[in-house]
Design an enzyme around this catalytic site. Structure first.
Site, PDB file in Angstrom:
ATOM      1  CE1 TYR A  43      17.013  50.350  54.294  1.00 18.64           C
ATOM      2  CE2 TYR A  43      18.259  48.397  53.687  1.00 18.64           C
ATOM      3  CZ  TYR A  43      18.223  49.727  54.079  1.00 18.64           C
ATOM      4  OH  TYR A  43      19.396  50.426  54.227  1.00 18.64           O
ATOM      5  CB  SER A  64       5.906  43.501  55.722  1.00 22.74           C
ATOM      6  OG  SER A  64       6.158  43.195  54.361  1.00 22.74           O
ATOM      7  CG  PHE A 116       9.921  48.830  55.933  1.00 20.04           C
ATOM      8  CD1 PHE A 116      11.262  48.434  55.923  1.00 20.04           C
ATOM      9  CD2 PHE A 116       9.577  49.945  56.686  1.00 20.04           C
ATOM     10  CE1 PHE A 116      12.216  49.118  56.662  1.00 20.04           C
ATOM     11  CE2 PHE A 116      10.526  50.641  57.420  1.00 20.04           C
ATOM     12  CZ  PHE A 116      11.853  50.234  57.408  1.00 20.04           C
ATOM     13  CB  CYS A 117       9.982  42.698  56.071  1.00 22.31           C
ATOM     14  SG  CYS A 117       9.105  42.071  54.601  1.00 22.31           S
ATOM     15  CB  SER A 118      14.316  41.960  53.753  1.00 20.28           C
ATOM     16  OG  SER A 118      15.411  42.044  52.876  1.00 20.28           O
TER      17      SER A 118
END
Length: 367
Positions: free
Chosen positions: A124, A103, A95-97
């Protein structure tokens, strides 16, 4: 149609055996991440700042090209590391932001190389939204608490640790916050500062794991140092069952010595500063006396003076705010332990949840 390369936050939370990889920069990771996630950043903090500046001042395409340039230098190492993790666990989630440019392409690339990872939908940001919705929904947040009260040194934290080691549903809020909530709250806790986002994450995971059990906590104001307990959770703590501990001042001092002896000398400079912060409460003369005691390592005398002059008057008002379902007067911490275990067993039985389900061990419980 469900995308086989993605997983929702709700599905991720239900997944028991998983490895979570946070692709965001180390700085983003430190501010808060998903519980137990490891950090394998696509961009470091400096690179992320550079890409962000290009995105703002030039164009999205220029930012993408710069990002690809930085990522390519570490792509081989990341691929090897993530492939190795799949040998430990079949479910690896990246995962990323926001579940976007960091991602998404990496998940596509890894799967094309037959490295079967999944992307967390919404990243996130979506995970944080789920936590906020959980804490802000009174009908959804429906936990029952047994709250332990008592003056400083009465052994509340020791009892929580003992009960948790026996399988009781305990949440150590001060441990999660890395602070005990007073001017000396840092003593005995990690120097690494806890962020509000990370506290929320840790608390959220413990609450959803314990579900409908009676949860045992120590009495807290809504703020613990710089951390705030979510309002709905604190309201339910106040509405819970309340137990008050009583013991002698001498026993409380010995408990403090037992709890903090190993860190007093190590934190002496910080304690000197904290004593200085109490001038407005105790006056310059009293603080000067306490600082002299500290330089002489007269820790018991300091503990006694602080309890009598500062802590007991401070907590007297908050203790009087509650009607107690049980009061325990004891001469040893083991005596208090037995009595509170019996009360917990009775409350759990009345609550309609089996002792087996709650992992309660009622052996050797006596009056």
């Amino acid at each position: 149609m469900t995308n086989p390369l993605t997983i929702t936050v709700e599905e991720m939370l239900e997944e028991k055996n998983k490895i979570l990889i946070d692709l965001r920069s180390p700085g983003e990771y430190r501010k808060g991440t998903i519980d137990n996630a490891m950090n394998i950043p696509i961009l470091d903090d400096e690179e992320r700042a550079i890409v962000g500046t290009i995105y703002k001042n030039e164009s999205r395409e220029s930012a993408k090209i710069t990002g690809i340039h930085h990522v390519s230098a570490r792509l081989e190492r990341m691929t090897s590391q993530i492939s190795g993790l799949l040998k430990e666990c079949p479910c690896v989630i990246l995962f990323c932001s926001r579940g976007g440019y960091r991602s998404g392409p990496l998940v596509q690339l890894l799967n094309s190389l037959e490295i079967p990872v999944k992307q967390l939908v919404g990243g996130y940001k979506r995970y944080r939204q789920v936590i906020i919705e959980y804490f802000e929904a009174p009908m959804k947040v429906n936990h029952s608490f047994i709250v332990i009260h008592g003056y400083t040194g009465c052994g509340k934290t020791t009892l929580l640790k003992q009960l948790k080691s026996e399988g009781h549903p305990v949440i150590d809020l001060e441990g999660l916050a890395r602070n005990s909530g007073s001017v000396f709250g840092f003593i005995g806790h990690s120097k690494e500062k806890m962020t509000q986002k990370q506290f929320d994450s840790l608390l959220f995971h413990q609450l959803i794991h314990l579900k409908n059990q009676y949860i045992i906590v120590e009495s807290e104001s809504q703020r613990i140092g710089d951390i705030t307990i979510p309002r709905e959770i604190h309201r339910q703590m106040v509405a819970g069952k309340h137990v008050l501990l009583h013991t002698t001042l001498d026993l409380r001092i010995e408990q403090i010595m037992s709890d903090y002896w190993g860190v007093l000398e190590h934190d002496e400079a910080d304690i000197q500063k904290a004593l200085g912060d109490l001038v407005k409460f105790l006056g310059h003369e009293k603080i000067h006396q306490l600082q002299q005691m500290l330089s002489q390592k007269s820790y018991r005398e300091i503990a006694r003076e602080l309890m009598v002059s500062y802590y007991d008057p401070l907590y007297c008002h908050s203790i009087k705010k509650y009607a107690y379902d049980l009061e325990i007067t004891y001469d040893t911490i083991n005596e208090a332990h037995k009595k509170i275990k019996k009360y917990i067993w009775q409350m759990t039985d009345n609550f309609g949840v089996s002792t087996e389900e709650n992992a309660f061990n009622t052996e050797n419980v006596s009056d």
